[in-house]
Design an enzyme around this catalytic site. Structure first.
Site, PDB file in Angstrom:
ATOM      1  N   HIS A  12       0.817  -1.211   0.000  1.00 43.08           N
ATOM      2  CA  HIS A  12       0.000   0.000   0.000  1.00 43.08           C
ATOM      3  C   HIS A  12       0.852   1.262   0.000  1.00 43.08           C
ATOM      4  O   HIS A  12       0.364   2.341   0.303  1.00 43.08           O
ATOM      5  CB  HIS A  12      -0.911   0.036   1.231  1.00 43.08           C
ATOM      6  CG  HIS A  12      -1.715  -1.202   1.430  1.00 43.08           C
ATOM      7  ND1 HIS A  12      -2.511  -1.712   0.440  1.00 43.08           N
ATOM      8  CD2 HIS A  12      -1.841  -2.041   2.497  1.00 43.08           C
ATOM      9  CE1 HIS A  12      -3.094  -2.813   0.891  1.00 43.08           C
ATOM     10  NE2 HIS A  12      -2.696  -3.044   2.124  1.00 43.08           N
TER      11      HIS A  12
ATOM     12  N   HIS B 260      -6.770  -4.454  -1.139  1.00 42.28           N
ATOM     13  CA  HIS B 260      -6.011  -5.707  -1.136  1.00 42.28           C
ATOM     14  C   HIS B 260      -6.279  -6.553  -2.356  1.00 42.28           C
ATOM     15  O   HIS B 260      -6.133  -7.769  -2.323  1.00 42.28           O
ATOM     16  CB  HIS B 260      -6.339  -6.526   0.112  1.00 42.28           C
ATOM     17  CG  HIS B 260      -6.050  -5.797   1.365  1.00 42.28           C
ATOM     18  ND1 HIS B 260      -7.007  -5.039   1.984  1.00 42.28           N
ATOM     19  CD2 HIS B 260      -4.927  -5.672   2.078  1.00 42.28           C
ATOM     20  CE1 HIS B 260      -6.463  -4.483   3.060  1.00 42.28           C
ATOM     21  NE2 HIS B 260      -5.211  -4.851   3.135  1.00 42.28           N
TER      22      HIS B 260
END
Lengths: 229, 330
Positions: free
Chosen positions: B56, B218
């Protein structure tokens, strides 16, 4: 079942999770985030290494070490959840050097209760509980049936150790547990997930095997494999 | 799938080595996987610790530094960190005023931070936790794990970090963090799936003419699939979803976030639409961020996060910050 038996179980589970790694990751990619296989492979590899280094003397200590290692090494949800299952089961075994099938059935029950508590998951939520809970029930029933049969035979003048206590009885009881876990995992396919990352998909989680239930079935099958040797 | 890596299982460690080499103002422990300020804890300042799966970036390691986080704990790709990392980070940043954990609402993150907080408490370290759950794509109900934490994590870390820097006590820092979260909402759309190094193939199939609505960070598929459309229409879907959950009004802080694989020029195309739609609804874009801040590896797509500002939040947002990914005023 002694410490060596439980160590052999974890080694077999680690092998089986390594073989199943890509398949578990594929299942997780469908409804989660594609890390279940690699996480468990890493965690159980670490657990095997920790057991080889520390060589715990009792079954309870083996499971406690495995649980602690999974909590510390895996991450994700599966680390704390499987870690808690092993730790709670280890606690339930206490310090006894030799575990009876009935003692193990109670420990498995305690492990499953720990997972339910930590994950606030119930059967039908499409999680590892859907494989673990039926397996714990099946094991308890098989142990009880084995005992009853043994008592019947004992009444007829036969050795009560033949069933439920002897190795054949143990393997049969663990076969029942593994089969129940596999059926429980398969039963997650039509479920809509209510816990974990798959729950974000809502109705689109239907039609997929839950990766946590699948790995739970592999771990319990490994137990039967070791008992059948 | 081509990846600029050495090996799938060393991606996180190798990237941390790179962060260490690039940012001498940070202290990076690639083995234990902790990113800290090199300056160490400041006595009397609340320590801010966050963490989550890797993939991320710049979240969270890129937000460690003056005015924001004291430490970040990166897990494996898309896997939450383990309690040991969080405990070690919390201990390292503790300046005597307690530690705030900023946790995005994912089952794994919640469980691992919870275990860490319990163990810290047993050691006598005061920890407060703030859950970030801004993603409106997930209905917050008994039937899900609750709304996910996404873009608002950046706002929470910036604003709470600024207040901590002023020397506010733990309860105050936690309060403002919760307030930012409560006033923020996000919605994301993917034009393509992402590919994790371990899986080596896209996490889901998305056709040329399709987009995935309501994605998380995700690579997990979203709530629904829809036909590919122009920026105006896609942005409208996102803004309407946000507005429906928490009507936008007054001064707002807006982040138009790329998911990692979207060129900046496209993000600006989208931001023009966001600004127009917010103005139509009577809101004013008082502060904004356009860029890749909470990514999902190589995913093409974007998310919109809107926070309804107050005077206090604006002031704390404007306060000086010096991190790899955000820096101004200092």
């Amino acid at each position: 079942m002694d410490a060596r038996f439980f160590t052999a179980w974890i080694e077999e589970a680690a092998r089986s999770l390594r073989d199943g790694r890509d398949e578990l990751t594929r299942l997780d990619a469908a409804i989660g985030d594609a890390d279940h296989g690699s996480n468990l492979d890493r965690g159980f590899t670490e657990a095997v290494r920790a057991l080889a280094e520390r060589r715990p003397a009792t079954p309870g200590a083996v499971l406690a070490l495995v649980g602690g290692t999974l909590i510390r090494k895996v991450g994700g949800a599966s680390g704390p959840l499987y870690g808690t299952a092993f730790r709670e089961a280890g606690k339930a075994l206490g310090e006894t050097p030799e575990v009876s099938p009935a003692g193990f059935a109670a420990a498995l029950e305690a492990g499953v209760a720990g997972v339910r508590r930590l994950g606030s998951a119930a059967e039908g939520d499409k999680t590892m509980v859907d494989a673990l809970a039926p397996a714990a029930r099946a094991l308890a029933e098989a142990v009880q049936d084995g005992r009853a049969a043994a008592e019947t035979r004992a009444g007829a003048g036969r050795d009560p150790s033949e069933t439920g206590r002897g190795d054949g009885g143990l393997a049969r009881a663990l076969e029942a547990a593994a089969a129940a876990a596999e059926a429980g995992a398969e039963a997650t396919v039509p479920m809509q997930a209510r816990k974990g990352r798959a729950s974000y998909l809502g109705p689109r989680s239907v039609g997929h095997l839950d990766p946590g239930a699948a790995s739970a079935a592999l771990i319990l099958r490994a137990l039967h494999t070791v008992a059948s040797r | 799938m081509k990846k600029l890596i050495n090996a799938a299982d060393s991606v996180v460690t190798d990237a941390l080595r790179g962060i260490a080499a690039a940012h001498p103002e940070l202290r990076v422990d690639p083995e234990n996987r902790i990113v800290l300020r090199a300056s160490g804890p400041r006595p009397g300042k609340v320590g801010l610790v966050s963490g989550g799966g890797s993939g991320h970036e710049p979240l969270h390691g890129g937000f460690v530094g003056y005015g924001m986080l004291d430490a970040a704990c990166p897990g494996e790709v898309f896997t939450s960190p383990v309690p040991d990392q969080v405990i070690e980070a919390s201990t390292a940043v503790h300046g005597g005023a307690g530690v705030l954990h900023v946790v995005k609402n994912y089952t794994g993150d919640v469980l691992n931070f919870q275990l860490a907080a319990e163990l810290c408490a047993e050691e006598g370290l005061e920890v407060a936790s703030v859950l970030v759950d801004d993603d409106v794509a997930v209905r917050d109900s008994l039937h899900t794990a609750g709304r996910r934490g996404t873009g608002a994590a950046v706002f929470v870390e910036k604003v709470a970090g600024a207040l901590a820097e002023e020397g506010a006590p733990l309860a105050e820092v936690a309060r403002v963090a919760r307030e930012v979260n409560a006033r923020s909402r996000s919605f994301g759309i993917a034009l393509s799936a992402c590919t994790t190094p371990a899986a080596g193939e896209p996490t889901f199939e998305l056709g040329e003419a399709e987009v995935e609505l309501g994605i998380g960070i995700h690579g997990e598929p979203g709530r629904a699939r829809s036909a590919m459309a122009g920026a105006r229409e896609l942005v409208r879907t996102a803004v309407e979803a946000v507005d429906e959950d928490l009507p936008v009004s007054g001064d707002v802080l807006v982040m138009l976030n790329g998911m990692g694989g979207t060129p900046l020029i496209e993000l600006y195309v989208a931001f023009a639409e966001v600004a127009g739609l917010l103005a139509d609804r009577g809101a004013r874009v008082a502060r904004s961020l356009v860029g890749n801040y909470v990514t999902s590896l190589d995913m093409q797509g974007f998310s919109v996060t809107v926070c309804r500002l107050t005077g206090e939040l604006t002031r704390l947002w404007d306060a000086p910050v010096q991190t790899p990914a955000l820096r101004w005023g200092r």
